[in-house]
Design an enzyme around this catalytic site. Structure first.
Site, PDB file in Angstrom:
ATOM      1  N   TYR A  59     -26.871 -49.465  75.747  1.00  0.00           N
ATOM      2  CA  TYR A  59     -26.055 -48.750  74.762  1.00  0.00           C
ATOM      3  C   TYR A  59     -24.625 -49.311  74.754  1.00  0.00           C
ATOM      4  O   TYR A  59     -23.934 -49.294  73.734  1.00  0.00           O
ATOM      5  CB  TYR A  59     -26.057 -47.250  75.062  1.00  0.00           C
ATOM      6  CG  TYR A  59     -25.880 -46.386  73.834  1.00  0.00           C
ATOM      7  CD1 TYR A  59     -26.959 -46.094  73.004  1.00  0.00           C
ATOM      8  CD2 TYR A  59     -24.637 -45.867  73.493  1.00  0.00           C
ATOM      9  CE1 TYR A  59     -26.804 -45.308  71.889  1.00  0.00           C
ATOM     10  CE2 TYR A  59     -24.463 -45.073  72.369  1.00  0.00           C
ATOM     11  CZ  TYR A  59     -25.549 -44.793  71.567  1.00  0.00           C
ATOM     12  OH  TYR A  59     -25.395 -44.016  70.455  1.00  0.00           O
TER      13      TYR A  59
ATOM     14  N   LYS B  94     -18.692 -43.733  71.396  1.00  0.00           N
ATOM     15  CA  LYS B  94     -19.046 -42.305  71.331  1.00  0.00           C
ATOM     16  C   LYS B  94     -18.048 -41.468  72.144  1.00  0.00           C
ATOM     17  O   LYS B  94     -17.751 -40.324  71.774  1.00  0.00           O
ATOM     18  CB  LYS B  94     -20.479 -42.081  71.825  1.00  0.00           C
ATOM     19  CG  LYS B  94     -21.547 -42.660  70.911  1.00  0.00           C
ATOM     20  CD  LYS B  94     -21.428 -42.193  69.467  1.00  0.00           C
ATOM     21  CE  LYS B  94     -22.624 -42.574  68.612  1.00  0.00           C
ATOM     22  NZ  LYS B  94     -22.376 -42.358  67.165  1.00  0.00           N
TER      23      LYS B  94
END
Ligand code: NAD
Length: 257
Positions: free
Chosen positions: A157, A164
């Site tokens: 990720y 995020k």
């Protein structure tokens, strides 16, 4: 009839690329709840596909909006207001990182790839809120989409986790800025869902398997469950909730192992 009635309200949904997009499920449930819809698409390449998706939802406007340009965001909200007047809800379901930065070692993320991921996936919520809020004259709700990689390591990720984290922080600060205008700002944080964006993440399959095997509910979340939470956050049922990240992950995030 849905227990939540949004008739007479207008929702702007950003981030439909195709039928699998989380934004498509959110737009559908908002439509079912009675809201008028303005749906944006990133560029000409996606226009026709998005138009097909919204076809069954009569009265839905489709408007181009590339969030890498403030002018483009401003123009999109001007177009929405010309069509509908007031805006009540904004759904920001947008992220982007170079494919090469969604695998291998995080340490190797280049400066430009880092900048791009943070710009599109986190910064973009600011112009969306800045240019959308003036049309939310009776208050409203802004909802974005995040993932638990903001605070835990999900190999692959990578830079999107950093984005995020920035996005979730932005949610709190925007909630503070816009609270006096009765505009709430929250994030939905679903577990892994099959979409164009998720499939390019190396390690995505492993994430999905881990959620299925280790979450208390022993399964993955669904698009409809993520969309239902966005609907709830738009509705008056959530009238006291702002600045929050709501996890919709069949409980995966509570586990220690
Ligand atoms: P998706 O690929 O269907 O949606 C991503 C959208 O971002 C696309 O519509 C794309 O056109 C748009 N976009 C990218 N760059 C843009 C730009 N410059 N201007 C305007 N739009 C742009 O994938 P998705 O999984 O539905 O992603 C939606 C959101 O949900 C993202 O924020 C993603 O990080 C988040 N999310 C996804 C998952 C998952 O497993 N799929 C889990 C948690 C959170």
């Amino acid at each position: 009839m849905y227990p939540i009635d949004l008739s007479g309200k207008t929702a702007v949904v950003l981030g439909i690329a195709n039928q699998r997009s989380i934004a498509a499920s959110i737009a559908q449930i908002l439509h079912q709840a009675g809201a008028n819809l303005a749906v944006t698409y990133q560029n000409e390449r996606l226009r026709e596909g998005v138009a097909k998706i919204v076809e069954p939802w009569s009265g839905t406007a489709t408007i181009e909006c590339d969030v890498s340009s403030d002018d483009n965001v401003e123009a999109a909200f001007d177009a929405v207001s010309k069509e509908f007047g007031r805006v009540d809800f904004i759904v920001h379901s947008i992220a982007f990182a170079n494919r090469d930065d969604l695998g291998g070692r995080f340490i190797d993320t280049g400066r430009e790839g880092f900048r791009l991921a943070l710009d599109i996936s986190a910064y973009s919520l600011l112009p969306v809120a800045r240019y959308g809020a003036p049309y939310m004259t009776e208050g409203g709700s802004i909802v974005t989409l995040t993932f638990q990689a903001s605070e835990r390591v999900f190999p692959g990720y990578n830079v999107m986790g950093t984005a995020k984290a920035a996005l979730e922080n932005a949610v709190t600060q925007l909630a503070y800025d816009l609270g006096p205008e009765k505009i709430r700002v929250n994030a939905v944080s679903p577990g892994p869902l099959d979409t164009v964006s998720s499939r390019v993440i190396k390690g995505y399959r492993t994430m999905k398997r881990a959620h299925e095997e280790r979450s208390p509910m022993r399964r993955n979340v669904t698009h409809d469950e993520a969309a239902g939470t966005a609907l709830f956050l738009c509705s008056d049922l959530a009238s006291g909730i702002t600045g929050q990240v709501i996890r919709v992950d069949t409980g995966y995030s509570i586990m220690g192992i």
